[in-house]
Write an enzyme that holds these catalytic residues in place. Structure first.
Site, PDB file in Angstrom:
ATOM      1  N   GLU A  22       0.806  -1.234   0.000  1.00  0.00           N
ATOM      2  CA  GLU A  22       0.000   0.000   0.000  1.00  0.00           C
ATOM      3  C   GLU A  22       0.837   1.281   0.000  1.00  0.00           C
ATOM      4  O   GLU A  22       0.578   2.200   0.768  1.00  0.00           O
ATOM      5  CB  GLU A  22      -0.947  -0.010   1.204  1.00  0.00           C
ATOM      6  CG  GLU A  22      -1.883  -1.202   1.196  1.00  0.00           C
ATOM      7  CD  GLU A  22      -2.779  -1.286   2.431  1.00  0.00           C
ATOM      8  OE1 GLU A  22      -2.676  -0.424   3.311  1.00  0.00           O
ATOM      9  OE2 GLU A  22      -3.578  -2.233   2.500  1.00  0.00           O
ATOM     10  N   ASP A  36     -12.515  -9.858  -1.072  1.00  0.00           N
ATOM     11  CA  ASP A  36     -13.841  -9.907  -0.439  1.00  0.00           C
ATOM     12  C   ASP A  36     -14.738  -8.965  -1.212  1.00  0.00           C
ATOM     13  O   ASP A  36     -14.263  -8.032  -1.856  1.00  0.00           O
ATOM     14  CB  ASP A  36     -13.815  -9.619   1.073  1.00  0.00           C
ATOM     15  CG  ASP A  36     -13.047  -8.387   1.472  1.00  0.00           C
ATOM     16  OD1 ASP A  36     -12.858  -7.486   0.635  1.00  0.00           O
ATOM     17  OD2 ASP A  36     -12.643  -8.301   2.655  1.00  0.00           O
ATOM     18  N   ASN A  90       2.055  -5.163  -3.203  1.00  0.00           N
ATOM     19  CA  ASN A  90       0.641  -5.443  -2.917  1.00  0.00           C
ATOM     20  C   ASN A  90      -0.096  -4.138  -2.638  1.00  0.00           C
ATOM     21  O   ASN A  90       0.410  -3.282  -1.903  1.00  0.00           O
ATOM     22  CB  ASN A  90       0.591  -6.349  -1.666  1.00  0.00           C
ATOM     23  CG  ASN A  90      -0.764  -6.947  -1.390  1.00  0.00           C
ATOM     24  OD1 ASN A  90      -1.356  -7.559  -2.262  1.00  0.00           O
ATOM     25  ND2 ASN A  90      -1.256  -6.776  -0.166  1.00  0.00           N
TER      26      ASN A  90
HETATM   27  O1  G2I Z   1      -7.752  -3.526   6.259  1.00  0.00           O
HETATM   28  C1  G2I Z   1      -7.944  -4.677   5.484  1.00  0.00           C
HETATM   29  C2  G2I Z   1      -6.655  -5.158   4.910  1.00  0.00           C
HETATM   30  C3  G2I Z   1      -6.152  -4.157   3.882  1.00  0.00           C
HETATM   31  N1  G2I Z   1      -4.939  -4.618   3.240  1.00  0.00           N
HETATM   32  C4  G2I Z   1      -3.867  -4.975   4.153  1.00  0.00           C
HETATM   33  C5  G2I Z   1      -4.341  -5.957   5.209  1.00  0.00           C
HETATM   34  O2  G2I Z   1      -3.303  -6.209   6.124  1.00  0.00           O
HETATM   35  C6  G2I Z   1      -5.551  -5.421   5.928  1.00  0.00           C
HETATM   36  O3  G2I Z   1      -5.917  -6.404   6.909  1.00  0.00           O
HETATM   37  C7  G2I Z   1      -6.506  -5.899   8.061  1.00  0.00           C
HETATM   38  C8  G2I Z   1      -6.875  -7.050   8.964  1.00  0.00           C
HETATM   39  O4  G2I Z   1      -7.842  -7.840   8.317  1.00  0.00           O
HETATM   40  C9  G2I Z   1      -7.445  -6.524  10.289  1.00  0.00           C
HETATM   41  O5  G2I Z   1      -7.618  -7.611  11.201  1.00  0.00           O
HETATM   42  O6  G2I Z   1      -5.599  -5.046   8.690  1.00  0.00           O
HETATM   43  C10 G2I Z   1      -6.175  -4.427   9.836  1.00  0.00           C
HETATM   44  C11 G2I Z   1      -5.220  -3.399  10.401  1.00  0.00           C
HETATM   45  O7  G2I Z   1      -4.820  -2.525   9.441  1.00  0.00           O
HETATM   46  C12 G2I Z   1      -6.510  -5.489  10.880  1.00  0.00           C
HETATM   47  O8  G2I Z   1      -7.161  -4.898  11.958  1.00  0.00           O
HETATM   48  C13 G2I Z   1      -6.497  -5.002  13.184  1.00  0.00           C
HETATM   49  C14 G2I Z   1      -7.121  -4.014  14.143  1.00  0.00           C
HETATM   50  O9  G2I Z   1      -6.954  -2.705  13.602  1.00  0.00           O
HETATM   51  C15 G2I Z   1      -6.445  -4.081  15.455  1.00  0.00           C
HETATM   52  O10 G2I Z   1      -7.088  -3.245  16.362  1.00  0.00           O
HETATM   53  C16 G2I Z   1      -6.446  -5.517  15.951  1.00  0.00           C
HETATM   54  O11 G2I Z   1      -5.684  -5.614  17.138  1.00  0.00           O
HETATM   55  O12 G2I Z   1      -6.598  -6.297  13.706  1.00  0.00           O
HETATM   56  C17 G2I Z   1      -5.864  -6.442  14.890  1.00  0.00           C
HETATM   57  C18 G2I Z   1      -5.870  -7.905  15.308  1.00  0.00           C
HETATM   58  O13 G2I Z   1      -7.178  -8.384  15.439  1.00  0.00           O
END
Ligand code: G2I
Length: 460
Positions: free
Chosen positions: A163, A273, A205
């Site tokens: 990103e 998704d 990515n």
């Molecule tokens: O945001 C969707 C995705 C966009 N592209 C990069 C990916 O790495 C990203 O994944 C998401 C995860 O699916 C989430 O699970 O990235 C988020 C963070 O940027 C993730 O969220 C985080 C929460 O922000 C935190 O508060 C939490 O502690 O997930 C963490 C673990 O559950």
């Protein structure tokens, strides 16, 4: 160095594709059609691709979750466990236990692992967020080196940089502490990853890079073209493909994938998704990937809707209770057909036998049909299994009476007449011949309620 490896990898891919084409071709000449895959991973593998999912380590103790994971997927991407804040929470102190848990779960079951992600402006630990300049550059490169070295030989592809481009019309880089260390930070990260794990595929990515006409897509494209021209070690581009109302799937997606592939990189759909999980849109995405030889895998960003970072958009292939959604059936059908449902296979046999098999006379054994239904509120997908009796058959017709209010909207692997009331289904060119006791399947989607369906079958 990477070029030599790259050629070897390409050769392997070509060999696999060739074998796949041969198998697809042979199916036309055997009495029983080659069995279509019955899981996402197996079906993708038949097409020389992987089908993966994001995995959260803490869910590996949930047996409902691991049952689907282990059954359906042959690739995993740790959802958060390989990010910078997870792997280097304090500078110089690395923490791999959650990521190792996922890697070990995957590899012990023959699944491959995508690494996500080595360098990113987001989810940096506090110590890194507050750094800048050459100290940050050094810390970033050390992080890339340490993490890629730890997972060397275990991760097939790395999202080296995630990103880094700006949204909107600029087509340029996103401002971040990493970007402010100098515009060459991305290639520096790729070179560090290459040195640490020479055999992993190294990917850039990003999201909102699906629409070929968007400035961000063009910005990334120009960077990749420049990297290839200058020999920066990049092997692949990941398209996150988070589709929603603000950033919808577009029909030029296939053009985007093929244009990047033409630069000499693999393309991978890395975080798929789709808001609302339209079966038709999921099917289009799969068909677009299959249409591009270098689109070598698809990863969905979670298993059940309840696992999604956007759970309220119900964007995934499984309901929160673990049942398959219509989008699942559409993806599986698209993977099995390899092209638009109801179209014949696109891979003709390259060496047809000089003596095509003579058509055997119709046997006395007839056929039977059974149906399984996946019903949801307002619609259903029916999967119909046609089984030959004691003799091989050359063609089949299935008749199914639909209850009032049920209307067929879409079908695959069969020709149809009638969309409500009495419907007749006949084989398509490649699944009419069924060996004695063997089966083939077709499917359809309909509005309304299936109730109990009683198909009848007649053979020719
Ligand atoms: O945001 C969707 C995705 C966009 N592209 C990069 C990916 O790495 C990203 O994944 C998401 C995860 O699916 C989430 O699970 O990235 C988020 C963070 O940027 C993730 O969220 C985080 C929460 O922000 C935190 O508060 C939490 O502690 O997930 C963490 C673990 O559950």
């Amino acid at each position: 160095m990477r070029n030599a490896r790259w050629k070897a990898a390409s050769r392997a891919a070509i060999a696999l594709t060739g074998a796949g084409a041969l198998v697809a071709g042979m199916a036309l000449f055997l009495t029983a059609p080659a069995a279509a895959g019955t899981t996402l991973g197996a079906s993708a593998a038949e097409k020389g691709r992987y089908f993966g999912t994001a995995v959260a380590a803490y869910k590996l103790s949930d047996s409902a979750y691991t049952t689907i994971l282990n059954r359906e997927f042959n690739s995993v991407t740790p959802e958060n466990e390989m990010k910078i804040d997870a792997t280097e929470p304090q500078q110089g102190r690395f923490s791999y236990s959650a990521a190792d848990q996922i890697v070990s779960h995957a590899r012990s079951r023959g699944m491959s692992v995508r690494g996500h992600t080595l360098a990113w402006h987001s989810q940096q630990p506090p110590w890194m967020e507050s750094m800048s300049g050459s100290a940050l550059r050094q810390a970033m490169l050390n992080h890339v080196t340490q993490v890629a070295t730890h997972f060397r030989g275990q991760v097939v592809a790395w999202d080296v940089v995630n990103e880094a481009f700006a949204d909107g019309s600029s087509g340029g880089r996103r401002d971040s502490n990493l970007q402010r260390t100098g515009n060459d930070w991305i290639e520096a990260a790729f070179r560090a990853a290459d040195a640490a794990d020479p055999n992993a595929k190294l990917c850039y990515n990003d999201y909102n890079t699906d629409n070929w006409t968007h400035a961000k897509t063009q910005g990334v494209y120009n960077m990749v073209r420049d990297f290839k021209a200058r020999g920066v070690p990049i092997d692949c581009v990941g398209f996150q493909s988070h589709f929603n109302n603000e950033s919808p799937y577009v029909s030029n997606y296939r053009t985007t994938l093929s244009s990047f592939a033409a630069l000499g990189v693999d393309v991978q759909i890395t975080e798929l998704d789709i808001q609302g999980a339209s079966a038709a849109t999921y099917r289009s995405v799969v068909e677009d990937c299959l249409a591009v030889a270098r689109c070598n895998g698809i990863t969905v960003w979670g298993i059940r809707d309840s696992d999604s970072w956007r759970a309220s958009q119900t964007p995934l292939l499984f309901n929160s209770n673990g049942s398959k959604k219509p989008a699942y059936d559409a993806v599986l059908a698209a993977l099995n057909n390899g092209t638009t449902p109801t179209d014949p296979p696109t891979d003709p046999p390259t060496d047809p036998p000089t003596d095509p098999p003579t058509t055997p006379p119709p046997g006395p054994g007839g056929c039977t049909a059974t149906v399984s239904v996946n019903q949801w509120t307002g619609g259903f997908v029916a999967t119909v299994k046609v089984t030959a009796g004691s003799s091989a058959i050359n063609g089949w017709t299935v008749t199914i009476g639909l209850p009032s209010g049920a209307t067929v909207t879409n079908a695959w692997n069969a020709n149809r007449s009638g969309s409500s009331g009495t419907t007749n289904w006949t084989n398509v060119a490649y699944n009419g011949q069924v060996g004695a006791g063997q089966s083939t399947e077709y499917g359809f989607q309909a509005n309304g309620t299936a109730g109990s369906l009683s198909p009848t079958c007649s053979a020719s």
